[in-house]
Design an enzyme around this catalytic site. Structure first.
Site, PDB file in Angstrom:
ATOM      1  N   TYR A   1      48.274  -9.534 -13.925  1.00 23.93           N
ATOM      2  CA  TYR A   1      48.151  -8.689 -13.552  1.00 23.93           C
ATOM      3  C   TYR A   1      48.949  -8.018 -13.039  1.00 23.93           C
ATOM      4  CZ  TYR A   1      43.457 -11.716 -13.186  1.00 23.93           C
ATOM      5  OH  TYR A   1      41.944 -12.624 -13.516  1.00 23.93           O
TER       6      TYR A   1
ATOM      7  N   HIS B   1      35.177  -9.789  -5.638  1.00 24.60           N
ATOM      8  CA  HIS B   1      35.759 -10.510  -6.998  1.00 24.60           C
ATOM      9  C   HIS B   1      36.983 -10.288  -6.965  1.00 24.60           C
ATOM     10  CE1 HIS B   1      32.342 -10.209 -10.073  1.00 24.60           C
ATOM     11  NE2 HIS B   1      32.811 -11.456  -9.190  1.00 24.60           N
TER      12      HIS B   1
ATOM     13  N   THR C   1      27.736  -1.591 -14.095  1.00 28.08           N
ATOM     14  CA  THR C   1      28.030  -2.341 -14.295  1.00 28.08           C
ATOM     15  C   THR C   1      26.530  -3.065 -15.399  1.00 28.08           C
ATOM     16  OG1 THR C   1      27.952  -4.713 -13.534  1.00 28.08           O
ATOM     17  CG2 THR C   1      26.801  -3.649 -12.438  1.00 28.08           C
TER      18      THR C   1
HETATM   19  N1  APR Z   1      29.729   5.466 -16.235  1.00 26.13           N
HETATM   20  C1  APR Z   1      28.272   4.454 -15.894  1.00 26.13           C
HETATM   21  N2  APR Z   1      28.552   3.651 -16.875  1.00 26.13           N
HETATM   22  C2  APR Z   1      29.895   3.307 -17.557  1.00 26.13           C
HETATM   23  C3  APR Z   1      30.544   4.342 -17.910  1.00 26.13           C
HETATM   24  C4  APR Z   1      30.194   5.528 -17.511  1.00 26.13           C
HETATM   25  N3  APR Z   1      31.474   6.169 -17.525  1.00 26.13           N
HETATM   26  N4  APR Z   1      31.522   3.884 -18.839  1.00 26.13           N
HETATM   27  C5  APR Z   1      31.113   2.268 -19.066  1.00 26.13           C
HETATM   28  N5  APR Z   1      30.307   2.032 -18.425  1.00 26.13           N
HETATM   29  C6  APR Z   1      29.118   0.787 -17.813  1.00 26.13           C
HETATM   30  C7  APR Z   1      28.585   0.078 -19.419  1.00 26.13           C
HETATM   31  O1  APR Z   1      27.650   0.686 -20.085  1.00 26.13           O
HETATM   32  C8  APR Z   1      28.281  -1.472 -18.933  1.00 26.13           C
HETATM   33  O2  APR Z   1      27.306  -1.760 -19.087  1.00 26.13           O
HETATM   34  O3  APR Z   1      29.711  -0.208 -17.140  1.00 26.13           O
HETATM   35  C9  APR Z   1      29.582  -1.787 -17.467  1.00 26.13           C
HETATM   36  C10 APR Z   1      30.116  -2.655 -17.586  1.00 26.13           C
HETATM   37  O4  APR Z   1      29.745  -3.729 -18.329  1.00 26.13           O
HETATM   38  P1  APR Z   1      32.057  -4.343 -17.262  1.00 26.13           P
HETATM   39  O5  APR Z   1      32.647  -4.079 -18.544  1.00 26.13           O
HETATM   40  O6  APR Z   1      31.096  -5.699 -18.221  1.00 26.13           O
HETATM   41  O7  APR Z   1      32.270  -4.502 -16.110  1.00 26.13           O
HETATM   42  P2  APR Z   1      31.403  -5.571 -15.289  1.00 26.13           P
HETATM   43  O8  APR Z   1      29.381  -5.509 -15.246  1.00 26.13           O
HETATM   44  O9  APR Z   1      31.853  -4.824 -14.218  1.00 26.13           O
HETATM   45  O10 APR Z   1      31.573  -6.885 -15.032  1.00 26.13           O
HETATM   46  C11 APR Z   1      31.233  -7.617 -14.507  1.00 26.13           C
HETATM   47  O11 APR Z   1      32.851  -9.398 -15.540  1.00 26.13           O
HETATM   48  O12 APR Z   1      34.328 -10.072 -15.726  1.00 26.13           O
HETATM   49  C12 APR Z   1      33.791  -9.996 -14.914  1.00 26.13           C
HETATM   50  O13 APR Z   1      35.048 -10.102 -13.324  1.00 26.13           O
HETATM   51  C13 APR Z   1      34.651  -9.056 -13.545  1.00 26.13           C
HETATM   52  O14 APR Z   1      33.901  -7.770 -12.080  1.00 26.13           O
HETATM   53  C14 APR Z   1      33.738  -8.399 -13.795  1.00 26.13           C
HETATM   54  C15 APR Z   1      32.353  -8.811 -13.964  1.00 26.13           C
END
Ligand code: APR
Length: 233
Positions: free
Chosen positions: A56, A109, A176
């Site tokens: 972190y 989070h 997300t």
């Molecule tokens: N523009 C729009 N969307 C995007 C881009 C972009 N440039 N790049 C990636 N993405 C999308 C991907 O297609 C994916 O669906 O963003 C999403 C990222 O997904 P994750 O990596 O799973 O992130 P997130 O959904 O925020 O994860 C949720 O999981 O690990 C825990 O606490 C952590 O807050 C996080 C939670």
């Protein structure tokens, strides 16, 4: 759709991707470099606090070198100009929404730039490292941990989030994957409570089928376009 007054926006790592902050599950994403169990659980912190603190510390330093992108700025503009209720619920622990100027933001989070004292429970703004066990600014004890919600811990602000979903006329999910609950379930709560639902994401998320509408593309393109449309109907 009823008169559009109240908007709830959920953001995830995809809204910060074009600022150069790794997402979690895209190719080469954070979790591929680190096993979740090794860094993002209370058990990991108990087992190997140095590994967790170093992970972190590295992330906290990295986000301070990044800047908000056009998607953050568009959402901050909407926050400034939207006359109804508006809430940005972010799963992200960076501060790019705030640095773009948004103010109605809840971090469910936690936040990289806070340190949480396990002795006195006070959260302090923190931009440095924790590996050297610095003293808590409040109580002086060397008991600070990242103010990040780890797997198995309760996300923050859940009551306020569900209150906002109850009042929402529109729920928008941005960047997300829909992989992690309770955030991944908000779209269903919103639908059941009568809100229209929109997904703005690079590609269809795991929950894309729950949305009335989905627009796919980079957040720096699809988010400003949507904000312009909603402010200048
Ligand atoms: N523009 C729009 N969307 C995007 C881009 C972009 N440039 N790049 C990636 N993405 C999308 C991907 O297609 C994916 O669906 O963003 C999403 C990222 O997904 P994750 O990596 O799973 O992130 P997130 O959904 O925020 O994860 C949720 O999981 O690990 C825990 O606490 C952590 O807050 C996080 C939670």
């Amino acid at each position: 759709m009823s008169v559009l007054r109240n908007i709830v926006i959920l953001t995830g790592a995809g809204v910060s991707a074009e600022s150069g902050i790794d997402t979690f599950r895209d190719g080469g994403g954070l979790w591929e470099q680190h096993r979740v169990e090794d860094v993002a659980t209370p058990e990991a912190f108990e087992r190997d606090p140095d590994l967790v603190l170093r992970f972190y510390d590295m992330r906290r330093e990295a986000i301070q070198t990044k800047a908000p992108n056009a998607a953050h700025h568009a959402l901050a503009r909407l926050d400034r100009e939207w006359e109804g209720d508006l809430l940005i619920v972010t799963q992200n622990i960076d501060d790019l929404h705030e640095r773009a100027g948004a103010s109605r933001v809840l971090h469910m989070h936690g936040e990289h730039l806070n340190a949480w004292c396990t002795a006195c429970d006070v959260r302090s703004r923190w931009t440095g490292t924790l590996i050297d066990r610095p003293a808590c600014p409040e109580c002086g004890k060397a008991a600070l941990r990242p103010d990040v919600v780890w797997f198995g811990e309760m996300p923050y602000h859940m009551d306020a989030i569900y209150d906002a979903l109850r009042e929402a006329d529109l729920f928008v999910s941005i960047g997300t994957s829909g992989a992690v609950y309770p955030a991944a379930g908000f779209v269903r709560n919103a639908r059941d409570l009568g809100a229209a639902t929109l997904e703005l994401n690079l590609e269809p998320s795991q929950g894309t089928g729950w949305f009335d509408e989905a627009r796919h593309g980079p957040a720096t393109e699809v988010v400003p376009a949507w904000v312009e449309e909603i402010l200048r109907p």
